[in-house]
Design a protein around this motif. Structure first.
Motif, short mmCIF file in Angstrom:
data_model
loop_
_atom_site.label_atom_id
_atom_site.label_comp_id
_atom_site.label_asym_id
_atom_site.label_seq_id
_atom_site.Cartn_x
_atom_site.Cartn_y
_atom_site.Cartn_z
N PRO A 130 0.80 -1.22 0.00
CA PRO A 130 0.00 0.00 0.00
C PRO A 130 0.84 1.29 0.00
O PRO A 130 0.30 2.37 -0.04
CB PRO A 130 -0.79 -0.11 1.30
N ILE A 131 2.18 1.17 0.03
CA ILE A 131 3.05 2.35 0.11
C ILE A 131 3.63 2.65 -1.27
O ILE A 131 4.11 1.77 -1.96
CB ILE A 131 4.18 2.13 1.14
N HIS B 43 -9.43 0.54 -0.46
CA HIS B 43 -9.45 0.30 -1.90
C HIS B 43 -9.81 1.57 -2.69
O HIS B 43 -9.37 1.74 -3.83
CB HIS B 43 -10.44 -0.83 -2.22
N HIS B 44 -10.59 2.48 -2.09
CA HIS B 44 -11.04 3.70 -2.78
C HIS B 44 -10.47 4.99 -2.20
O HIS B 44 -10.81 6.08 -2.65
CB HIS B 44 -12.58 3.79 -2.74
N LEU B 45 -9.62 4.91 -1.18
CA LEU B 45 -9.10 6.11 -0.52
C LEU B 45 -7.58 6.06 -0.45
O LEU B 45 -6.99 5.10 0.05
CB LEU B 45 -9.69 6.22 0.90
N TYR B 46 -6.95 7.11 -0.97
CA TYR B 46 -5.50 7.20 -1.09
C TYR B 46 -5.05 8.52 -0.46
O TYR B 46 -5.62 9.58 -0.74
CB TYR B 46 -5.12 7.15 -2.58
N ALA B 47 -4.05 8.50 0.40
CA ALA B 47 -3.49 9.72 1.01
C ALA B 47 -2.08 9.92 0.47
O ALA B 47 -1.34 8.96 0.23
CB ALA B 47 -3.47 9.57 2.52
N GLU B 48 -1.72 11.19 0.31
CA GLU B 48 -0.42 11.51 -0.30
C GLU B 48 0.16 12.77 0.34
O GLU B 48 -0.57 13.70 0.68
CB GLU B 48 -0.63 11.72 -1.79
#
Length: 187
Positions: free
Chosen positions: A106-107, A176-181
């Motif tokens: 996930p990284i 699956h639908h949420l990404y942090a950056e």
């Protein structure tokens, strides 16, 4: 292999101040903007490592307005101010962005580089002033002064060097639908 087209508008600044304010001899109106548009391609030579390249065309514009005065009595007379206006732009200057991304689970981490860009913006500068020498602002009817008009416009070239940009970022798939950056840009 992936291919994409896009439009990027980096952070651009602009300021507008009161044309009779005390800052008018430094700046009244200022704006700089840039737009990049082009095609990009990415390739994943090994699982988790992606290499990318964006071929871009650049549009950069600037606008600037400043007041000046020809007052001979060292007093502040906004009604005698002249205005210096500059507008210039550069169209379709080629540029590029190269980058790489590494993903493991996930990284995700990434790095991108955009080389420096030298431009010659072309445009016009205009000087516009209607003044009255000898005008007494407290008694304008009694001392109308000598009218002087200055109106001129010239073609100009403004050299502009944009620095190289380095970008790094780290991302995490929260669901699956949420990404942090989080990212950092150095110029």
């Amino acid at each position: 292999f992936k291919l994409a087209g896009g439009l990027v508008t980096p952070l651009s600044g602009g300021y507008k101040f009161d044309k009779n304010g005390p800052q008018r001899y430094a700046v009244i109106d200022s704006e700089v903007g840039e737009v990049y548009y082009g095609l990009g391609a990415a390739y994943e030579p090994v699982k988790g490592l992606s290499l990318g390249l964006d071929a871009l065309l650049t549009y950069v514009y600037t606008r600037f307005q400043q007041a000046y005065t020809l007052a001979l009595d060292a007093k502040d007379h906004p009604e005698n101010d002249g205005f210096f206006d500059m507008k210039a732009d550069a169209i379709n200057r080629p540029s590029l962005i190269a980058g790489l991304r590494y993903s493991r689970g996930p990284i995700h981490t990434g790095f991108a580089y955009q080389p420096p860009l030298s431009l010659n913006l072309k445009g016009d500068v205009a000087v516009d002033q209607d003044i009255r020498f000898g005008l007494d602002p407290e008694n304008p009817e009694e001392s109308p002064g000598i009218p002087v008009q200055i109106h001129d416009s010239k073609g100009i070239t403004v050299p502009l060097k944009l620095p190289a940009q380095y970008r790094v970022g780290v991302g995490y798939d929260l669901t699956h639908h949420l990404y942090a950056e989080a990212g950092f840009t150095y110029t």
